[in-house]
Scaffold this motif. Structure first.
Motif, PDB file in Angstrom:
ATOM      1  N   THR A  69       0.816  -1.218   0.000  1.00 49.43           N
ATOM      2  CA  THR A  69       0.000   0.000   0.000  1.00 49.43           C
ATOM      3  C   THR A  69       0.846   1.263   0.000  1.00 49.43           C
ATOM      4  OG1 THR A  69      -0.135   0.030   2.415  1.00 49.43           O
ATOM      5  CG2 THR A  69      -1.878  -1.140   1.246  1.00 49.43           C
TER       6      THR A  69
ATOM      7  N   ASP B 177      -2.866   6.376  -1.466  1.00 48.28           N
ATOM      8  CA  ASP B 177      -3.302   7.362  -0.487  1.00 48.28           C
ATOM      9  C   ASP B 177      -3.993   6.658   0.665  1.00 48.28           C
ATOM     10  OD1 ASP B 177      -2.832  10.128  -1.159  1.00 48.28           O
ATOM     11  OD2 ASP B 177      -3.889   9.678  -3.021  1.00 48.28           O
ATOM     12  N   VAL B 178      -3.942   7.271   1.848  1.00 48.06           N
ATOM     13  CA  VAL B 178      -4.652   6.654   2.977  1.00 48.06           C
ATOM     14  C   VAL B 178      -6.111   6.428   2.650  1.00 48.06           C
ATOM     15  CG1 VAL B 178      -3.285   7.347   4.958  1.00 48.06           C
ATOM     16  CG2 VAL B 178      -4.991   8.919   4.056  1.00 48.06           C
ATOM     17  N   SER B 179      -6.674   7.285   1.812  1.00 46.02           N
ATOM     18  CA  SER B 179      -8.099   7.161   1.498  1.00 46.02           C
ATOM     19  C   SER B 179      -8.429   5.805   0.890  1.00 46.02           C
ATOM     20  CB  SER B 179      -8.509   8.278   0.541  1.00 46.02           C
ATOM     21  OG  SER B 179      -7.631   8.313  -0.560  1.00 46.02           O
TER      22      SER B 179
ATOM     23  N   GLN C 130      -5.941   3.151   0.995  1.00 46.29           N
ATOM     24  CA  GLN C 130      -5.129   2.146   1.686  1.00 46.29           C
ATOM     25  C   GLN C 130      -5.995   1.243   2.559  1.00 46.29           C
ATOM     26  OE1 GLN C 130      -1.172   2.816   3.690  1.00 46.29           O
ATOM     27  NE2 GLN C 130      -2.469   3.082   5.467  1.00 46.29           N
TER      28      GLN C 130
ATOM     29  N   ASP D  98       6.127   0.640   6.965  1.00 43.45           N
ATOM     30  CA  ASP D  98       5.094   1.357   7.693  1.00 43.45           C
ATOM     31  C   ASP D  98       4.613   0.529   8.876  1.00 43.45           C
ATOM     32  OD1 ASP D  98       2.891   2.680   8.647  1.00 43.45           O
ATOM     33  OD2 ASP D  98       2.264   3.365   6.667  1.00 43.45           O
TER      34      ASP D  98
ATOM     35  N   VAL E 212       0.989   0.158   9.812  1.00 40.36           N
ATOM     36  CA  VAL E 212       0.236  -0.775   8.983  1.00 40.36           C
ATOM     37  C   VAL E 212       0.576  -2.212   9.356  1.00 40.36           C
ATOM     38  CG1 VAL E 212      -0.032  -1.589   6.610  1.00 40.36           C
ATOM     39  CG2 VAL E 212      -0.066   0.853   7.088  1.00 40.36           C
TER      40      VAL E 212
ATOM     41  N   GLU F 179      -4.684  14.295  -0.419  1.00 44.91           N
ATOM     42  CA  GLU F 179      -4.421  13.163  -1.292  1.00 44.91           C
ATOM     43  C   GLU F 179      -3.544  13.561  -2.469  1.00 44.91           C
ATOM     44  OE1 GLU F 179      -8.230  10.663  -2.150  1.00 44.91           O
ATOM     45  OE2 GLU F 179      -8.812  12.476  -1.077  1.00 44.91           O
TER      46      GLU F 179
ATOM     47  N   ASP G  32       1.203  12.327   4.724  1.00 42.07           N
ATOM     48  CA  ASP G  32       1.123  11.567   5.965  1.00 42.07           C
ATOM     49  C   ASP G  32       0.636  12.469   7.094  1.00 42.07           C
ATOM     50  OD1 ASP G  32       1.498  10.082   8.232  1.00 42.07           O
ATOM     51  OD2 ASP G  32       3.566   9.509   7.792  1.00 42.07           O
TER      52      ASP G  32
ATOM     53  N   THR H 285      -6.582   7.214   8.671  1.00 41.99           N
ATOM     54  CA  THR H 285      -5.151   7.152   8.983  1.00 41.99           C
ATOM     55  C   THR H 285      -4.884   6.204  10.146  1.00 41.99           C
ATOM     56  OG1 THR H 285      -4.928   9.439   8.247  1.00 41.99           O
ATOM     57  CG2 THR H 285      -3.140   8.552   9.584  1.00 41.99           C
TER      58      THR H 285
ATOM     59  N   SER I 131     -12.291   4.066   4.912  1.00 32.19           N
ATOM     60  CA  SER I 131     -11.721   4.713   3.741  1.00 32.19           C
ATOM     61  C   SER I 131     -12.514   5.979   3.433  1.00 32.19           C
ATOM     62  CB  SER I 131     -11.764   3.771   2.547  1.00 32.19           C
ATOM     63  OG  SER I 131     -13.098   3.450   2.268  1.00 32.19           O
TER      64      SER I 131
END
Ligand SMILES: Nc1ncnc2c1ncn2[C@@H]1O[C@H](COP(=O)(O)OP(=O)(O)OP(=O)(O)O)[C@@H](O)[C@H]1O
Ligand SMILES: [Mg+2]
Lengths: 326, 325
Positions: A187, A191-193, A195, A219, A222, B43, B215, B259, B271
């Motif tokens: 991942t 993006d975290v969106s 991930q 990470d 994660v 993003e 991040d 996050t 998400s």
């Protein structure tokens, strides 16, 4: 206790460096990329493999996937010593399809001229000998399992979003019904969106298909979410292993402590204890009597430079390679 | 109240491409004070880098500033001639990038590259440039700096190269440092050391820092203020603690919920639904988050402007989350 699917027994890899050829004399220096690494991956277990770049993770993975021969030691897959099969022959081995890899950015690892269908079909053609309708059915099944709409299968990588490409990479890996998936930063490019959805997909596939994972990642936030156990490597050797939660809560090895303290935290609290300064020591013919972490370690006693600490057992199914870990 | 080092006012940028006009930035506003670290998060494609490049006057040919100002201690960078800008770059504003090795000259020893900058912007003389370059390497924590000064970028690790970049960036004691994903791709342990270094340099020289990162955790740890970008809009700008504890823009709340933290479980993460809109569309809605937003209301069809909802807390949203009691 789960039964072991993969077992590594004192696996080492040394690469000769310097001048090759007929007339080299005397000692040839070697990079000790992986040194005496042993661990097992249970059926359905997820192992996190962590450590800084250059610590030997990739070399280890290439030995497990049998792209690279071991210098010493044995790798067992389901009690068969696959390390005895030369890497050059393993491509045609029956067990080849049982170990598959998922790479960091599926967009980079998939041929840009392959449609999603071709990308997923490729290992099935090569390893499974599937053709025609059987092939199409299996590709679609794998795609659906990965939440990839069948309509997207005719698209090329650049026509897919990052999350969709990640799904193609995973579908490609599970097509041959592997038993072990090696996930290399799956991942990191997302993006975290998105991930989260990929991580949840991985967790769901593991439950549905009974897969085992080796999850290679920088990470640690994660790793903690996905892994049952972690293996922490430093300069080719394991410095700590144990249940992920326990290791994250109370790391036993000073390197693991530095690693965990360095993770940025969403609560904004910064932990500066054990900052790693300097560079790791040279991996070329390292002394067998000096702890690999000596020089960067906040402990660093005289004993550490005369006696390499062995990986020893600690309570709670944990191990650490430090004279001071108890 | 001192004046901010940088004040960006209604900055807009568009890229003219064969497939249409990309409205990459739309009326961005923010300010950074001396000594402050502000983070720009969002993003991929949200416009973080375009913001940085626009301020630096380094947009590609296709990119044009279509409106607004960027005031560096009063000097409008948007109105500056290319020549004036190139004198400001390196001297008053410096930038470091994600891939330090690519940003360095591969065929020049790193000590010389630092000396070049010191000669150009740092008041060094031919006689002392070499010695000052070695001191600069020492200041960024490079061991054995006299020897490393002769090294080429390929001989140094990624973390070392980033230290060299930092040494170059701060050589002229700039007022503003823009760090665009300075630690992406580095190990977490190296990331921590590099970030410590950037912040120590800022503390010493009083320079303002804009930290660009995807991040949120890194931003939380390092910045006193975070500005969230989405599809070329700034959507929320607030002090770090308040933003994380009480986000008011729905997108910020979603980003936080996606996050991973040091303690939560995977099941608890969510998400962010949908993706960024195509910025080439002619009919972009006033709120570019509307299509992804669960709080979308009729009011959202009005043109969005950033407004204050509390001291030091601005949002661009007509239907924000309630303030928690
Ligand atoms: N040269 C260009 N031509 C056309 N569009 C561009 C160009 N450079 C950037 N853009 C567009 O501008 C928008 C903002 O991009 P930008 O690079 O600033 O995003 P970012 O937030 O820095 O993303 P990342 O996290 O991936 O670095 C995107 O829609 C991008 O596609
Ligand atoms: Mg960018």
């Amino acid at each position: 206790m789960t039964t072991a699917l993969l077992e590594l027994e004192s696996v080492s890899k040394r690469f000769p460096i310097g001048r090759h050829g007929l007339f080299r004399r005397g000692h040839v220096p070697h990079v000790h990329a992986v040194d005496d690494v042993s661990f097992t991956v249970g059926q359905g277990e997820t192992i996190g493999l962590v450590g800084e770049s250059g610590c030997g993770k990739s070399t280890l993975v290439r030995m497990i996937t049998r792209l690279l021969d071991v210098t010493d030691g044995k790798i067992w897959l389901d009690r068969r010593a696959v390390s005895e099969v030369p890497a050059a022959l393993f491509a045609r081995d029956d067990d080849r399809g049982h170990i598959q890899m998922v790479f960091q950015d599926a967009g980079d690892s998939i041929n840009p001229r392959f449609t999603a269908f071709d990308a997923i079909a490729d290992p099935l053609r090569r390893l499974g000998g599937l053709r025609g309708e059987a092939l199409r059915a299996r590709v679609e099944e794998a795609a659906v399992q990965c939440g990839l709409p069948v309509e997207l299968l005719e698209r090329f990588p650049h026509q897919l979003s990052g999350g969709q490409r990640a799904r193609v990479g995973i579908a490609r890996a599970i097509g041959t019904k592997p038993r072990l998936l090696i996930l290399d930063e799956p991942t990191a490019a997302l993006d975290v969106s998105v991930q989260v959805t990929v991580l949840k997909l991985l967790q769901q596939l593991k439950a549905e298909l009974g897969l085992s994972y080796i999850f290679v990642s920088h990470d640690l936030n994660v790793v903690r979410l996905l892994c049952d156990r972690v293996v922490v490597m430093y300069l080719g050797r394991i410095v700590e292993t144990g249940p992920a939660q326990a290791v994250f809560d109370s790391p036993a090895h000073p390197y693991t402590r530095s690693l965990i303290n360095a993770i940025p935290r969403l609560d904004g609290v910064r932990h500066t204890e054990g900052r790693l300064t300097g560079e790791p020591r040279s991996p070329i013919d390292p002394s067998p009597d000096v702890c690999r972490f000596y020089g960067r370690c906040p402990m660093g006693t005289d004993r550490c430079k005369t006696e390499m600490p062995p990986l020893h057992a600690l309570p709670g199914h944990r191990q650490a390679a430090c004279h001071f870990a108890a | 109240m001192t004046a901010p080092v940088l004040r960006v006012e209604d900055l807009s940028v568009a890229f003219h491409t064969r497939n249409g006009v990309v409205r990459a930035l739309d009326r961005i506003n923010f300010a950074v004070d001396a000594g402050q670290t502000m983070a720009l998060v969002g993003e991929s494609g949200s416009g973080k880098s375009v913001t940085a490049y626009a301020i630096m006057g380094l947009l590609e040919e296709a990119g044009k500033i279509t409106g607004g100002r960027a005031l560096l201690s009063g000097t409008d960078l948007v109105a500056c001639s290319p020549r004036a800008l190139s004198r400001i770059r390196g001297r008053r504003i410096a930038m470091i990038f994600q891939n330090p090795r690519a940003a360095l000259n591969p065929i020049r020893a790193v000590g010389r590259q630092i000396a070049d900058v010191l000669l150009r912007h740092g008041g060094a003389t031919a006689a002392n440039a070499k010695q000052r370059a070695i001191e600069a390497l020492q200041a960024v924590g490079i061991p054995d700096p006299a020897r490393r000064a002769n090294a080429y970028p390929f001989e140094l690790s990624g973390g070392m190269c980033q230290r060299v970049m930092i040494a170059i960036a701060v050589a002229a004691r700039p007022e503003l440092l823009i760090a665009d994903e300075p630690t992406t791709g580095l190990d977490v342990t190296t990331q921590a050391v590099v970030m410590d270094l950037i912040q120590a340099m800022a503390a010493e020289t009083g320079m303002a820092t804009i930290l660009i990162t995807h991040d949120l955790a890194l931003a939380a740890e390092r910045a006193s203020r975070i500005a969230v970008m989405h599809a070329g809009h700034m959507v929320e700008d607030c002090d770090t603690a308040t933003l994380l504890a009480q986000p008011r823009h729905p997108y910020t709340a979603r980003l936080i919920a996606a996050t991973p933290s040091a303690t939560g479980r995977l099941e608890a993460l969510q998400s962010v639904p949908g993706g960024l809109p195509d910025l080439r569309r002619n009919d972009l809605p006033p709120c570019r988050y509307a299509a992804r937003c669960e709080r979308r209301a009729e009011a959202c069809d009005r043109v969005i402007t950033m407004r204050d909802i509390a001291p030091h807390h601005r949002i661009g949203c007509w239907n924000p989350l309630e303030q928690a009691a």
